[in-house]
Design a protein around this motif. Structure first.
Motif, short mmCIF file in Angstrom:
data_model
loop_
_atom_site.label_atom_id
_atom_site.label_comp_id
_atom_site.label_asym_id
_atom_site.label_seq_id
_atom_site.Cartn_x
_atom_site.Cartn_y
_atom_site.Cartn_z
N ASN A 40 8.73 -3.14 -3.98
CA ASN A 40 8.44 -2.00 -2.96
C ASN A 40 6.82 -2.90 -2.83
O ASN A 40 6.12 -2.01 -2.37
CB ASN A 40 8.51 -0.90 -3.37
CG ASN A 40 9.85 -0.71 -3.11
OD1 ASN A 40 9.98 0.42 -1.82
ND2 ASN A 40 10.38 -0.57 -3.79
N ASN A 41 6.58 -3.09 -3.46
CA ASN A 41 4.60 -3.60 -3.70
C ASN A 41 4.12 -2.82 -3.84
O ASN A 41 3.39 -2.10 -3.13
CB ASN A 41 4.69 -4.27 -2.23
CG ASN A 41 3.03 -4.44 -1.70
OD1 ASN A 41 2.65 -5.66 -3.41
ND2 ASN A 41 2.62 -4.83 -0.84
N ALA A 42 4.61 -1.62 -4.89
CA ALA A 42 4.02 -0.52 -5.22
C ALA A 42 3.42 -0.59 -5.98
O ALA A 42 3.06 -1.49 -7.23
CB ALA A 42 5.38 0.06 -5.70
N GLU A 87 3.59 -9.32 -13.02
CA GLU A 87 4.07 -9.53 -10.98
C GLU A 87 3.11 -9.09 -10.23
O GLU A 87 2.27 -7.90 -10.12
CB GLU A 87 4.75 -8.39 -11.76
CG GLU A 87 5.44 -7.95 -10.50
CD GLU A 87 6.65 -9.51 -9.60
OE1 GLU A 87 6.63 -9.85 -8.27
OE2 GLU A 87 7.48 -9.67 -10.56
N PRO A 88 2.65 -10.16 -9.66
CA PRO A 88 1.81 -10.04 -8.67
C PRO A 88 2.64 -9.88 -7.36
O PRO A 88 1.48 -8.63 -6.45
CB PRO A 88 2.03 -11.46 -7.61
CG PRO A 88 3.69 -12.30 -8.36
CD PRO A 88 3.69 -11.64 -9.58
N GLN A 89 3.47 -8.47 -7.53
CA GLN A 89 4.11 -7.89 -6.64
C GLN A 89 3.41 -6.21 -6.27
O GLN A 89 3.79 -5.27 -5.85
CB GLN A 89 5.67 -7.91 -5.43
CG GLN A 89 5.49 -8.90 -5.57
CD GLN A 89 5.45 -9.63 -3.64
OE1 GLN A 89 4.27 -10.29 -3.94
NE2 GLN A 89 5.62 -8.72 -2.69
N ILE A 90 3.16 -6.31 -7.25
CA ILE A 90 2.78 -5.28 -8.32
C ILE A 90 1.73 -4.82 -7.49
O ILE A 90 0.73 -5.43 -8.81
CB ILE A 90 2.97 -4.44 -9.98
CG1 ILE A 90 4.86 -4.14 -9.93
CG2 ILE A 90 2.37 -3.26 -9.91
CD1 ILE A 90 5.13 -4.80 -11.69
N ARG A 91 0.86 -3.83 -7.20
CA ARG A 91 -0.93 -3.89 -6.76
C ARG A 91 -1.51 -3.61 -8.52
O ARG A 91 -2.66 -3.54 -8.04
CB ARG A 91 -0.92 -2.88 -5.76
CG ARG A 91 0.42 -3.02 -4.44
CD ARG A 91 -0.51 -2.80 -3.48
NE ARG A 91 -0.90 -0.99 -3.17
CZ ARG A 91 0.42 0.50 -2.85
NH1 ARG A 91 1.21 -0.81 -2.53
NH2 ARG A 91 -0.49 1.06 -3.58
N LYS A 92 -0.84 -2.71 -8.74
CA LYS A 92 -1.25 -1.86 -9.96
C LYS A 92 -0.32 -1.41 -10.62
O LYS A 92 0.63 -0.54 -10.55
CB LYS A 92 -2.39 -0.36 -9.45
CG LYS A 92 -3.12 0.70 -10.89
CD LYS A 92 -3.71 1.45 -10.17
CE LYS A 92 -4.51 2.65 -11.00
NZ LYS A 92 -5.21 3.62 -10.15
N VAL A 93 -0.99 -1.51 -11.84
CA VAL A 93 -0.33 -0.38 -13.46
C VAL A 93 -1.06 -0.06 -14.26
O VAL A 93 -2.16 -0.74 -14.06
CB VAL A 93 0.37 -2.07 -14.19
CG1 VAL A 93 1.25 -1.39 -15.45
CG2 VAL A 93 1.09 -2.98 -13.46
#
Length: 153
Positions: A40-42, A87-93
């Motif tokens: 979800n690119n979340a 993971e490049p698709q995760i905007r923030k962790v």
């Protein structure tokens, strides 16, 4: 009135919160959260509450014990946090660890602050005895308004 048709992005999740409890099932729950956040690119928020209720019943407890429990949790979950951050698709962790009563702390200090549109948690965690007395944390989380909940079994 023209209402735009939903598209992939409008049907997805933007802020994913995963509640973990230190049980062996936690790894599976986090894996599922990483996949969903990436798809979800979340933004991904991982929350854990060091439960102070059992220590509170003893009357007093050393603060260094709580700090040790928090440090141990952070060290144990570090590989999965690193995996999520790669993971490049995760905007923030973001990993959030608090000390307190589990339900109230999850709701007041994490969920109400983050305002996720998806909560992910495990189905297991409490012993049968505590479940009979307190109910399930996953059931509690599924009642959060304005937010979907995924319970991983």
């Amino acid at each position: 009135m023209n209402v735009p048709a939903p598209n992939y992005q409008s049907l997805g999740y933007d802020r994913v919160f995963v509640a973990v409890d230190g049980t062996p099932q936690q790894e599976l729950v986090i894996q599922r959260a990483i996949i969903i956040a990436a798809n979800n690119n979340a933004e991904l928020f991982i929350g854990h509450v060091v439960d102070s209720t059992t220590l509170e019943t003893a009357g007093s407890y050393p603060l260094e014990l709580l700090a040790t429990l928090e440090k141990s949790f952070r060290e144990g979950i570090a590989p999965q946090i690193a995996e999520a951050e790669m993971e490049p698709q995760i905007r923030k962790v973001e990993l959030i660890v608090k000390i307190g009563r589990v339900r109230e702390t999850l709701r007041d200090e994490m969920i109400n602050v983050i305002k996720p549109d998806l909560i992910i948690c495990g189905a297991l965690g409490l012993s049968n005895f505590r479940y009979a007395l307190m109910g399930s944390t996953s059931t509690f989380l599924s009642r959060i308004p304005n937010c979907d909940t995924l319970v991983v079994k």
